[in-house]
Design an enzyme around this catalytic site. Sequence first.
Site, mmCIF file in Angstrom:
data_model
loop_
_atom_site.group_PDB
_atom_site.id
_atom_site.type_symbol
_atom_site.label_atom_id
_atom_site.label_comp_id
_atom_site.label_asym_id
_atom_site.label_seq_id
_atom_site.Cartn_x
_atom_site.Cartn_y
_atom_site.Cartn_z
ATOM 1 N N ASP A 251 0.842 -1.194 0.000
ATOM 2 C CA ASP A 251 0.000 0.000 0.000
ATOM 3 C C ASP A 251 0.878 1.245 0.000
ATOM 4 O OD1 ASP A 251 0.697 0.041 2.744
ATOM 5 O OD2 ASP A 251 -1.008 -1.275 3.163
ATOM 6 N N LYS A 273 -4.769 3.718 -3.741
ATOM 7 C CA LYS A 273 -5.563 4.492 -4.688
ATOM 8 C C LYS A 273 -4.619 5.126 -5.704
ATOM 9 C CE LYS A 273 -9.751 6.987 -3.813
ATOM 10 N NZ LYS A 273 -10.493 7.407 -2.656
ATOM 11 N N MET A 387 -4.025 8.568 11.634
ATOM 12 C CA MET A 387 -5.055 9.025 10.691
ATOM 13 C C MET A 387 -5.864 10.163 11.290
ATOM 14 S SD MET A 387 -6.332 5.265 9.438
ATOM 15 C CE MET A 387 -6.156 4.462 11.014
#
Length: 492
Positions: A251, A273, A387
Amino acid sequence: MDYYPLFLNLKGQACLVVGGGEIAFRKSQSLLKAGAHVTLVAPDITPELRQLISDEKITYISKCFIPEYLAAKRLVIAATNDSTLNRLISAKADEENILVNVPDDLKSCRFIVPAIIDRSPLIIAVSSGGTAPLLARLLRQKLETMIPASYGDLAKFAAHFRDQVKNKLSILTARRRFWEGIFEGPIANRVLNGQITFAENEFRQALALHVKDEGTKTGEVFIIGAGPGDPELLTLKALRLMQQSDIVFYDNLASPDVLNLVRRDAIRVSVAKKKNKHKMAQTEINSAMIEHAKAGKRVCRLKGGDPFIFGRGGEEVEALIDAEVSFQIVPGITAASGCTTYAGIPLTHRDHADTVTFVTGHKKDNGKLDIDFEHLAKDRQTIVFYMGLGNLPEISDRLQFHGLASDTPAAAIEQGTYAHQRVLCSTLKNLTSDTEGFDFQSPTLIVIGKVVSLADKLHWFGSPPIKGKCNLASDHLQDKTSLEFIPRFNTA
Ligand code: SAH
């Protein structure tokens, strides 16, 4: 990469060395070692070169260089003590598409010569791309001490069996696995110890056994914590398994330098992404890992930090168990530990914090920060938010609402453990506006607690901490209004 590394087959090839000094001698010798036909051009030469000529090892032209000598040559080394002449030879050779090297004149080189460790047929070449030859030589010395001279015998031993193995094991991954077992096991030690006959017998047995087993073998998944970024924070086990993997799913938290340490020919699949492409859903990642493992591959699932800390490692392992795929899990240094250490912030300290809590600042699907802020808003502890950057306003407000002092030291660490990491030291109240002001981006770790105040003193890596506004506790004491707290979220 500034240069394309290659090993050149010069057996029987005509090469030209221009120059009659010590460098010309060394270059002639190494060309001879590689089986080249060497012609030397120089009006005067050293006694060593004279010896080579009288031994009829090289052809000698006792004249000054003229371009005609380049005819039918594969490679030329211009090693005269006249730099203008060397450059001229280089230009002429380049015109004729002949590979040319001028020692100590990088600009005139079409190729450069690496420092080598010769364990023929095994050759290890080290180059700094001409920028720091001494460094390359130092590295070579280090490698020399690590690689026994008998490694050449091991390479010869492998060459002897290569075709046999290829015939018996037609699948590349099966062959690779077999050879890895040989090179890392007792048979290699036998060869290195000179017990060749024993080694050959054991090799044949091992090959027969491997052929028998191969049809029934399934692959394996390695769930590997890659740490926060600095590749030196990888564990030895992580590195070993990364080097054995056939395919890697990574990732965006896995740093490029870490990814570079995965076996070179492993297939690399990003699950992050990307432009015009959606990120792979967790179920898709699970299915892909299972599919490849069942096809006999060794799959590396490379995850930032530690797989079991806000890394969905648990979910992946559950899926593997359900699919009856075998696996290994390698813990990694989690961001809270790695980033704070590289920022000079100890997570606990006898004077400031007895507890440390790792919290996710990511909102659940229902859009809520499902955190027990009342419990968290305590003194003498360190709170680390993963996060948390996007929801920092709410985190900060709710901690203050539940009584944590507005001037509690708070830090944001962006790209922690990378050389370009940024550490911002502020207060609980001001951290939001400061991170916005300094344009902090993901990945950023938020640390709240008195230990943050030590960063100034304990800072040791990268740039010194950035000071946010009202960073100093004294500013707050003078400005009483700053202690007043007006919640921005709905407390009803
Ligand atoms: N499993 C990971 C965490 C994944 S959650 C671990 O154990 O570290 C992702 C969050 O981790 C990011 O949003 C950020 O808050 C934090 N993080 C991970 N690497 C980081 C880094 N190098 N610098 C700053 N924060 C980092």
